[in-house]
Design an enzyme around this catalytic site. Structure first.
Site, PDB file in Angstrom:
ATOM      1  N   GLU A   1       0.827  -1.210   0.000  1.00 34.39           N
ATOM      2  CA  GLU A   1       0.000   0.000   0.000  1.00 34.39           C
ATOM      3  C   GLU A   1       0.863   1.263   0.000  1.00 34.39           C
ATOM      4  O   GLU A   1       0.662   2.189   0.780  1.00 34.39           O
ATOM      5  CB  GLU A   1      -0.957  -0.020   1.195  1.00 34.39           C
TER       6      GLU A   1
ATOM      7  N   ASP B   1      -8.543  -8.878   3.865  1.00 40.57           N
ATOM      8  CA  ASP B   1      -8.276  -7.819   4.843  1.00 40.57           C
ATOM      9  C   ASP B   1      -9.368  -7.760   5.904  1.00 40.57           C
ATOM     10  O   ASP B   1     -10.190  -6.846   5.884  1.00 40.57           O
ATOM     11  CB  ASP B   1      -8.177  -6.469   4.110  1.00 40.57           C
TER      12      ASP B   1
ATOM     13  N   GLU C   1     -12.517  -2.380  12.034  1.00 39.76           N
ATOM     14  CA  GLU C   1     -12.512  -1.610  10.790  1.00 39.76           C
ATOM     15  C   GLU C   1     -13.666  -1.989   9.861  1.00 39.76           C
ATOM     16  O   GLU C   1     -14.366  -1.129   9.348  1.00 39.76           O
ATOM     17  CB  GLU C   1     -11.170  -1.818  10.081  1.00 39.76           C
TER      18      GLU C   1
HETATM   19  C1  GCV Z   1      -2.385   0.285   8.495  1.00 40.30           C
HETATM   20  C2  GCV Z   1      -6.003  -2.069   5.489  1.00 40.30           C
HETATM   21  C3  GCV Z   1      -6.380  -0.848   6.270  1.00 40.30           C
HETATM   22  C4  GCV Z   1      -5.205   0.101   6.401  1.00 40.30           C
HETATM   23  C5  GCV Z   1      -4.047  -0.657   7.056  1.00 40.30           C
HETATM   24  C6  GCV Z   1      -3.731  -1.875   6.207  1.00 40.30           C
HETATM   25  C7  GCV Z   1      -2.641  -2.727   6.815  1.00 40.30           C
HETATM   26  O1  GCV Z   1      -5.747  -1.749   4.162  1.00 40.30           O
HETATM   27  O2  GCV Z   1      -7.467  -0.223   5.676  1.00 40.30           O
HETATM   28  O3  GCV Z   1      -5.599   1.187   7.183  1.00 40.30           O
HETATM   29  O4  GCV Z   1      -2.917   0.156   7.203  1.00 40.30           O
HETATM   30  O5  GCV Z   1      -4.878  -2.668   6.075  1.00 40.30           O
HETATM   31  O6  GCV Z   1      -2.985  -3.718   7.444  1.00 40.30           O
HETATM   32  O7  GCV Z   1      -1.476  -2.406   6.673  1.00 40.30           O
END
Ligand code: GCV
Length: 688
Positions: free
Chosen positions: A296, A375, A403
């Site tokens: 990411e 995720d 989340e």
């Molecule tokens: C910390 C998902 C979440 C992100 C998070 C990522 C990860 O994409 O939305 O906020 O980043 O996972 O686990 O690194």
């Protein structure tokens, strides 16, 4: 609202049924010397003294005595222990370092009506035993007459905070960070209260900063924050919690102006060696680092054509002289996918990247693997990396932060989900082949392994926004320590410690907890397909929110059906599992129905095992789920008299929000599929 910062350790006065048992605390060691004790043993005595005062109003005195015991004698019964130690009254902490190997961080408790022995080979073991005694007093009425030996299943039981240095928390739903304010590290009484809560459920490590390491967080490994980090690590250490930091793979460039952060570049390697020497010297209690690389948008070894193993091993080599561990995340995938491309499958990415590297990681590297391949959705299959990797240390990563599971506005007890993951049979070995076996180290005799939870805490008075989200923090610790505990046992314990001991209320709340995950699942995305949330903040229904986006998270609904073909004829993801699981997932008729749409594209008129069509299943579950959320509100209101006022007020508001929001989910999802399919609800209910 003083008191709620103690969460499940907010003791309420009760009758003292065993005055002798709670009369004194005696620490027994070979030398009988207080100065030689680990800090955690001192903390354990203080906790017992505090519990005596807050539970019974008694003042326990602390004594230090000498008695030499052979390791085998630690297994003796109460009478023999009385003879061997010369101690026959009160609580006796028998600290025998010779037991450390066999007991690891575990403990043994043996008691009768007048004396209770807590026996361990480590300070942590003594501390966990002391908290167990307190827990038994509260939840079972008394700690007298018990005999048990509890050895932790997982060596590492770790919290992962996604706290940023400006005080914000990525995916935080309970206020702001209590570790960082305005780019400063904060150490105060809340730090201690946090470590205490962690220790009380057996959590022994915490990564305090977000895995997305940017700006000031990159500087956590420089002298700028040395003093505060050392202080924090000391406070943590009082409770047996080891401090870890997340680090930025591009730190050599950002902090030292090097031209690259290539793990094979000599200058880069030398910089890391010097940086590790510095930080481990400056913060002696530091356990190591958590790294999100090539994920990411974060920097990593791929930029230089290097593997994940080369990146991790470079850091591991630099940290090894100080006993440091590098925890390397496996959340590596292409986040700039073309939604038109039906072959590329984000679910495959973890295995595709890491399986070929199995066996190449240094001993002090541990790979951290999210429970599912996507995720943290409400339902996902178990990641095929768990059971795929045979020669690599592994940590299971779960997400207590809600989340995708209601953001701590909805009640969603996650221990049942985590237990499903732990119990999953991977078929990686003739025996000891579950995820619990693998991450505990039983399958491959590993020691650097365990479980991590992305935390759900913040600076809200009650730590977790929704009071009932505290159950997920508590539950993570208890489960990571003892994976055989049931979700029901854990929920009952927490409810009795935190909310009420009234039997009917305990039962009603436990029942709610145990069905809360299914309820949430029913009114949100069906049968393992996941997502359908608003992009960015991930709260609330938006069926096509991610459908035409770059993130690789598609449901592929059309006018005939929905689901992703991940079989060998589709993306090939099923082939990443061992034979038995591959066969189960490959065949739509064999596939566990709750995961059907994750693995298969299914027509709306296909008949499920229930005898209902897929479309009718979607309608029915959404009506049921929303109705159950409404019932939560009613049930909770009926328990008002048994619940502390503040907890009641805060939670009732959230249950109301959940009931309303569940209807929104129901109507948006049902209307979406009605409009796509043109098939009406068999029961003629209102769909828009
Ligand atoms: C910390 C998902 C979440 C992100 C998070 C990522 C990860 O994409 O939305 O906020 O980043 O996972 O686990 O690194």
């Amino acid at each position: 609202m003083a008191g709620y910062t103690d969460a499940w350790l907010s003791y309420k006065m009760k009758a003292l049924t065993n005055p002798v048992l709670w009369s004194r605390v005696t620490v027994v060691t070979a030398a009988g010397d207080k100065e030689q004790l680990p800090q955690t043993v001192v903390t354990a005595t203080a906790e017992l003294v505090r519990a005596g005062k807050e539970l019974f109003g008694t003042e326990l005195q602390t004594y230090y005595e000498a008695a030499a015991l052979l390791p085998a004698e630690a297994e003796a019964g109460v009478d023999a222990l009385k003879r061997l130690t010369g101690q026959a009254e009160g609580t006796v902490l028998l600290f025998l370092p010779e037991l450390a190997k066999g007991y690891s961080e575990g403990y043994r408790i043996v008691s009768d009506d007048t004396v209770m022995y807590i026996i361990a080979g480590t300070g942590r073991g003594i501390l966990y035993g002391a908290f167990d005694v307190i827990r038994m007093e509260i939840t079972e009425g008394s700690a007298a007459g018990k005999e048990k030996k509890v050895l932790p299943d997982n060596p590492l039981r770790m919290m992962n905070h996604w706290d940023n240095m400006d005080g914000s928390i990525e995916r935080g739903y309970s206020g702001r960070s209590f570790f960082f304010v305005d780019n400063e590290v904060v150490v105060n009484e809340r730090t201690r209260a946090y470590a205490r809560l962690c220790a009380s459920v057996g959590i022994n490590a915490a990564v305090i900063n977000n895995v997305n390491v940017k700006n000031a967080a990159t500087e956590l490994i420089t002298p700028r924050y040395e003093k505060e980090l050392r202080r924090m690590s000391e406070v943590f250490a009082e409770y047996g919690v080891t401090l870890y930091l997340s680090l930025n793979f591009a730190a050599p460039m950002e902090l030292a102006g090097l031209s690259c952060s290539d793990p094979l570049n000599e200058e880069v390697r030398a910089w890391w060696k010097e940086t590790m020497r510095y930080i481990f010297t400056a913060v002696p209690n530091l356990g190591g680092f958590l790294v999100k690389a090539d994920s990411e948008g974060r920097p990593g070894p791929h930029t230089y054509g290097r593997t994940q193993a080369e990146g991790a091993n470079m850091l591991a080599e630099a940290a090894a002289p100080y006993g440091g561990t590098i925890i390397w995340r496996c959340f590596v995938y292409n986040c700039t996918q073309d939604w038109r491309d039906k072959k590329t499958d984000r679910a495959r990415a973890g295995y595709d990247h890491f399986k070929p590297l199995d066996g190449q990681f240094a001993d002090n590297v541990v790979l951290q693997i999210k429970n599912g391949p996507m995720d943290f959705q409400i339902r996902e299959p178990v990641s095929p990396l768990l059971g795929g990797l045979e020669h690599t240390n592994q940590i299971l990563e779960v997400q207590a932060a809600q989340e995708y599971t209601g953001q701590q506005r909805h009640f969603c007890y996650l221990v049942p989900m985590w237990k499903e993951v732990l119990d999953f049979k991977t078929y990686c070995a003739p025996e000891n082949d579950t995820v619990a076996d693998i991450v505990s180290g039983r399958t491959y005799a590993q020691h650097t392994c365990g479980m991590a939870a992305v935390t759900n805490t913040g600076d809200d008075e009650n730590w977790t926004g929704h009071d009932f989200a505290g159950l997920n923090w508590y539950g993570f610790g208890r489960l990571a320590f003892q994976t055989s505990l049931t979700a029901k046992e854990i929920a009952e314990e927490w409810i009795r410690m935190t909310v009420t001991k009234e039997p009917a209320a305990v039962k009603a709340l436990t029942d709610m907890a145990l069905c809360s995950r299914e309820v949430y699942e029913k009114y949100t995305s069906p049968l393992g397909i996941g997502w359908m949330v608003n992009p960015g903040h991930h709260y609330g229904p938006n069926v096509d929110g991610y459908e035409y986006d770059r993130w690789g998270t598609y449901h592929r609904a059309d006018c005939h059906g929905l689901g992703v073909d991940r079989t060998s004829k589709g993306t090939g993801y099923t082939m990443q599992y061992r034979e038995e699981n591959y066969k189960r997932y490959e065949d739509a008729a064999e596939c566990p129905e709750e995961l059907l749409l994750f693995f298969h594209y299914v027509r709306y008129d296909a008949v499920l095992k229930s005898g209902k069509t897929l479309i009718q299943h979607i309608y029915d579950t959404h009506f049921e789920g929303a109705a159950q959320a409404e019932q939560f509100l009613g049930t909770f209101a009926g328990l008002k008299d048994y619940i502390p006022e503040e907890i009641y007020q805060r939670s009732a508001e959230r249950f109301k929000m959940q009931a309303e929001h569940a209807k929104e989910w129901r109507d948006i999802v049902n209307s979406y599929f009605y409009r796509k399919s043109g098939i009406p609800d068999a029961h003629g209910r209102e769909i828009y």
